[in-house]
Design a protein around this motif. Structure first.
Motif, short mmCIF file in Angstrom:
data_model
loop_
_atom_site.label_atom_id
_atom_site.label_comp_id
_atom_site.label_asym_id
_atom_site.label_seq_id
_atom_site.Cartn_x
_atom_site.Cartn_y
_atom_site.Cartn_z
N SER A 150 0.84 -1.17 0.18
CA SER A 150 -0.01 0.12 0.10
C SER A 150 1.00 1.15 0.05
O SER A 150 0.45 2.33 -0.59
N LYS A 151 1.99 1.30 0.78
CA LYS A 151 2.90 2.29 0.65
C LYS A 151 3.19 2.77 -0.91
O LYS A 151 3.18 3.77 -1.33
N TYR A 152 3.56 1.66 -1.51
CA TYR A 152 4.14 2.06 -3.11
C TYR A 152 2.74 2.44 -3.81
O TYR A 152 2.93 3.28 -4.72
N GLU A 153 1.67 1.62 -3.60
CA GLU A 153 0.38 2.01 -4.36
C GLU A 153 -0.09 3.30 -4.23
O GLU A 153 -0.56 4.09 -4.99
N GLU A 154 0.12 3.94 -2.86
CA GLU A 154 -0.38 5.24 -2.70
C GLU A 154 0.50 6.21 -3.37
O GLU A 154 -0.03 7.33 -4.05
N VAL A 155 1.95 6.14 -3.34
CA VAL A 155 2.80 7.11 -4.20
C VAL A 155 2.58 7.10 -5.60
O VAL A 155 2.36 8.01 -6.32
N GLU A 156 2.38 5.85 -6.15
CA GLU A 156 1.94 5.71 -7.88
C GLU A 156 0.60 6.35 -7.98
O GLU A 156 0.31 6.95 -9.04
N LYS A 157 -0.17 6.30 -7.28
CA LYS A 157 -1.59 6.80 -7.47
C LYS A 157 -1.58 8.08 -7.46
O LYS A 157 -2.67 8.80 -8.18
N ALA A 158 -0.90 8.63 -6.51
CA ALA A 158 -0.93 10.33 -6.43
C ALA A 158 -0.07 10.78 -7.56
O ALA A 158 -0.46 12.21 -7.83
N GLU A 168 -6.12 -0.19 -5.87
CA GLU A 168 -4.74 0.00 -6.13
C GLU A 168 -3.78 -1.27 -6.38
O GLU A 168 -2.53 -0.91 -6.66
N ARG A 169 -4.41 -2.45 -6.62
CA ARG A 169 -3.73 -3.40 -7.00
C ARG A 169 -2.97 -3.25 -8.24
O ARG A 169 -1.88 -3.88 -8.60
N ILE A 170 -3.56 -2.41 -9.24
CA ILE A 170 -2.96 -2.23 -10.53
C ILE A 170 -1.48 -1.82 -10.46
O ILE A 170 -0.95 -1.88 -11.63
N PHE A 171 -1.08 -1.06 -9.64
CA PHE A 171 0.42 -0.51 -9.42
C PHE A 171 1.11 -1.48 -8.96
O PHE A 171 2.35 -1.24 -9.29
N THR A 172 0.81 -2.50 -8.69
CA THR A 172 1.65 -3.68 -7.96
C THR A 172 1.86 -5.07 -8.84
O THR A 172 0.69 -5.42 -9.18
N ARG A 173 2.70 -5.45 -9.20
CA ARG A 173 2.98 -6.70 -10.26
C ARG A 173 3.24 -7.76 -9.28
O ARG A 173 4.02 -8.36 -8.74
#
Length: 824
Positions: A150-158, A168-173
């Motif tokens: 979630s840490k990385y997903e929040e950064v990418e989403k922003a 948010e799952r779309i940002f993580t492989r």
């Protein structure tokens, strides 16, 4: 004296086999883990994951029981640390090249070797290879810190000025289903998901080989083998490549410098071809490459290779466009199911689990599995077994039901993921297709994802889609393999009328939209790659969920294992339409399984009758990842539901299938064999006491690889009641029972079923007889075992023998349930 001579021979032979092979050490022992914020370490299992390690130490409750899943969401929001101390001897440390191979890290991991950061991993589907020669010493510490996704997903989403569907799952492989699906729990795991290996070598290391059939006929196979290697051998010393096939030396190269890229051509005379198991033998050659320098073996590698040609045929015709597979130039009707990961905690899946499930696939006459795009690129054993057993694999790339970002870093990550997995799997004869994604295109065009977006926003999102699925993935497949690529499954959503005339189709008019099962008979696509219906799991699974011996399906604990928001109601709505609704839980479970099997086999048989217009049917879904109410034909504990037993019959090579159109009974024979079949088609209409109302027979020829109507009967010429008869059709070794009205309207009789049980070496034979037709006979017992057949019809005054495979000594708890008891 004899032993001394053997020892001398062994020593001499060993001297002749001098080698300088790479040394591989698997780091599986002495692992520990903890929360990053804690000070206390616990032992860990590697490969594995945090959830499994916590469970092994009784630090959490089993997430598969009751409501426990809901209380464990903190795990994925926590950072975790793993460490391992390992020793190396001086011989290993002196090797010229030493690397760490991380075959799978889930997912955002910082890796430290002796306190030096050597890797920042960000893709659970990639393998990472790190040169660590300069950092190693006699005693070493390897430490991995896994951070919450979630840490990385929040950064990418922003970073985006808009929101992308879905979540948010779309940002993580990583495996998308771990974020929760309508058949699975939300268990977002982290940890060392695959092996970590330390590999040390001096001269040369082969990374992989690619064996290609350049030309394949019955008389000769022209093959090439591409050898991908790394070398530190001095250029003035040459090496020789030796190719062995089934243990025999086929070819040796000329001495060559190691910086030359090696492409070796060789031939196999009168090759044995690899076939899907229902059409022939899935023969595999053992091909081995040995690299030598001055008679010293530097490295070797072996692959099991099936020789076959395979192609996806999509050709325009008078109706639309075909969609079918040709294997060795033979059109193959695909029969099978969609496959999902076997466990939400993947490390719990054993080699035995793979063997059993794929045996169940073969036993049910399936010849294809679709590895669905929201799961994982499976472990090697899965594809090895599919090769061995003759099961074709439709392989999705791991993208499902979403739109994905298109920034430079994400695209490069996806590209490397694709390259690594295509290279890993390209030698497998079973791989029939690479597909870009599951339902992403349909979602964009039909699920409302474009609503309230500006034209610029929509253009950017679609452009990013094309970068992945119309560029990176097809280019990777084309460059590295000879396998076909398909952009998205399905080609058209069910809202587009072309879904029936072009490409593959997902028909969810049933279930999601409530259409009756008869819809499947009138709406047959060119290739059905998804359609399904839910049912309850076995009594064993329900008891496990509830941790109670009684069958309870209304508890909150059990309801948590139905992940579709309308699932229970949809099952009841369809049951009311076609079946009686029982008033107790045990019977309701039984009826739900009959309902599922009734609807899906109705669709399968309609699709097979339409051959060659339709050339494949893959229902949703084969298996479960946890104990659940779901679309599976085999539940979490490996129990066959009614669907699996009944698709076994509907997938037989010779299928007798009937339907009624305008009061005309039409009986088709489907022949999937490559040979013509000739024999007597026998048909008789009997009442439920066994009295013959009408019968006829006909000598017929059934063309190879075909489907055709072989008998027509105007029902107006016969006097009978449709609710009191069954049509029994026989041809060769195939039998069909066809009822002319819905199950709930049948006027069945009740009568005792006589049972005779005989002990055998591996279980029991159960002989059954009845004076009246018994429909959908269900045998069950509390003891673990497998019935050779179940949910079958027992014809009046005929006996049937069912084998129950089990290691128990006595079978005292056998119980029988029959549909007759529910008709009043």
């Amino acid at each position: 004296m004899r032993y001394s001579l053997l020892l001398l021979i062994f020593i001499c032979f060993s001297c002749q086999l001098e080698h300088d092979l790479p040394q591989t050490i698997e780091l599986t022992e002495n692992w520990q883990f903890k929360k990053v914020s804690d000070t206390i370490w616990n032992s860990a299992t590697v490969p594995g994951n945090v959830h499994s390690d916590l469970l092994d130490h009784n630090l959490i409750e089993d997430p598969f029981i009751g409501n426990n899943e809901k209380d464990l969401q903190w795990i994925s929001e926590t950072d975790w640390e793993y460490k391992n101390t390992f020793l190396l001897d001086e011989l290993t440390l002196q090797k010229k090249n030493i690397e760490l191979n991380f075959e799978g890290l889930d997912t955002y991991a910082s890796v430290y070797l002796n306190d030096s950061l050597i890797l920042k991993a960000n893709n659970a589907f990639r393998k990472w290879t790190i040169d660590v020669k300069s950092l190693l010493k006699s005693e070493n510490e390897l430490r991995l810190v896994f951070e919450s996704t979630s840490k990385y997903e929040e950064v990418e989403k922003a970073k985006l000025a808009y929101e992308l569907p879905e979540s948010e799952r779309i940002f993580t492989r990583k495996a998308q289903f771990q974020y929760g699906w309508d058949w699975g729990p939300k268990l977002n795991t982290s940890g060392i998901s695959k092996l970590i290996k330390l590999v040390a070598w001096d001269a040369l290391k082969i990374d992989n080989v690619h064996v290609r059939a350049l030309h394949l006929t019955d008389s000769i196979a022209d093959l090439s083998i591409e050898i991908n290697k790394r070398s530190s051998v001095e250029l003035d010393k040459k090496i020789i490549y030796h190719i062995y096939v089934n243990g025999s030396l086929i070819k040796s190269s000329e001495p060559t410098h190691t910086n030359d890229q090696q492409f070796n051509r060789f031939q196999i005379i009168k090759p044995k071809k690899w076939w899907p198991h229902n059409l022939g033998e899935p023969y595999l050659y053992d091909i081995k490459v040995i690299v030598k320098q001055d008679e010293k073996i530097l490295d070797s590698i072996s692959v099991k290779k099936g020789l076959r040609t395979i192609a996806l045929v999509t050709e325009k015709d008078g109706i639309g466009e075909s969609f079918y597979f040709k294997v060795n130039d033979v059109p193959v009707y695909a029969k099978g199911a969609n496959y999902i990961p076997q466990n939400s905690l993947q490390n719990k899946v054993t080699d035995g689990d793979y063997e059993k499930l794929l045996n169940d696939v073969v036993d049910a006459n399936m010849n294809m599995l679709r590895v669905w795009g929201g799961g994982i690129y499976e472990n090697d054993i899965f594809y090895n077994l599919c090769d061995k057993k003759g099961i074709l694999v439709w392989q999705d790339f791991m993208f499902a039901c979403a739109m994905y970002p298109g920034d430079k870093d994400f695209l490069e990550n996806v590209k490397q993921e694709a390259i690594g997995n295509v290279k890993r799997l390209r030698n497998h004869a079973s791989i029939a297709l690479w597909c870009g994604n599951n339902e992403n295109s349909e979602g964009w065009h039909r699920w409302g994802w474009q609503a309230d977006r500006s034209d610029a926003e929509k253009a950017e999102i679609w452009s990013n889609y094309l970068k992945v699925f119309d560029s990176i993935l097809p280019n990777t497949v084309a460059k590295l393999t000879d396998t076909n690529y398909w952009e998205s499954s399905p080609k058209y959503g069910r809202g587009n009328p072309k879904y029936k005339t072009e490409g593959d189709a997902h028909d969810w008019w049933i279930w999601h939209d409530g259409y009756p099962f008869e819809h499947l008979e009138e709406n047959v696509p060119r290739f059905m790659s998804e359609f399904g219906f839910q049912s309850f799991p076995s009594y064993e699974t329900i008891r496990y969920i509830n941790q109670n011996d009684s069958i309870e399906i209304t508890s909150d604990s059990f309801k948590n294992h139905q992940k579709h928001s309308r699932g229970f109601q949809i099952i009841e709505d369809y049951m009311e339409r076609d079946f009686p609704i029982p008033d107790n839980a045990e019977d309701y479970v039984y009826m739900s399984q009959l309902l599922q099997a009734y609807g899906i086999t109705k669709g399968i048989e309609a699709q097979r009758r339409a051959k060659p217009y339709n050339m494949g049917t893959l229902f949703w879904q084969l298996n479960d990842c946890w104990p659940a109410v779901s679309w599976s034909s085999i539940d979490y504990f490996g129990n066959w539901k009614a669907l699996h037993y009944k698709v076994k019959r509907s997938f037989e090579a010779i299928l007798i299938s009937s339907k009624i159109e305008n009061e005309v009974l039409k009986t088709s024979i489907v022949n999937d064999n490559m040979s013509q079949e000739q024999g007597i088609l026998n048909l008789k209409l009997i009442d439920f006491s066994g009295n013959i109302i009408w019968e006829d027979s006909k000598n017929i020829i059934v063309v190879a690889n075909s489907s055709a109507i072989k008998y027509e009967l105007d029902l107006n010429t016969i006097r009978f009641n449709k609710n009191e008869v069954v049509l029994v059709s026989k041809f060769e070794n195939s039998t069909s029972h066809f009822y002319m009205i819905k199950p709930k309207d049948l006027n069945l009789k009740t009568s005792e079923i006589t049972k005779t049980i005989t002990k055998t070496l591996d279980g029991f034979n159960i002989e059954l007889t009845s004076k009246t037709l018994q429909k959908d006979v269900f045998l069950y017992a509390d003891t673990k075992g497998h019935f050779s057949d179940n949910f079958f019809d027992l014809l009046p005054n005929e006996s049937i023998i069912i084998h129950f495979k089990s290691n128990i000594k006595t079978l005292q708890d056998l119980q029988v349930k029959t549909f007759n008891n529910f008709i009043r």
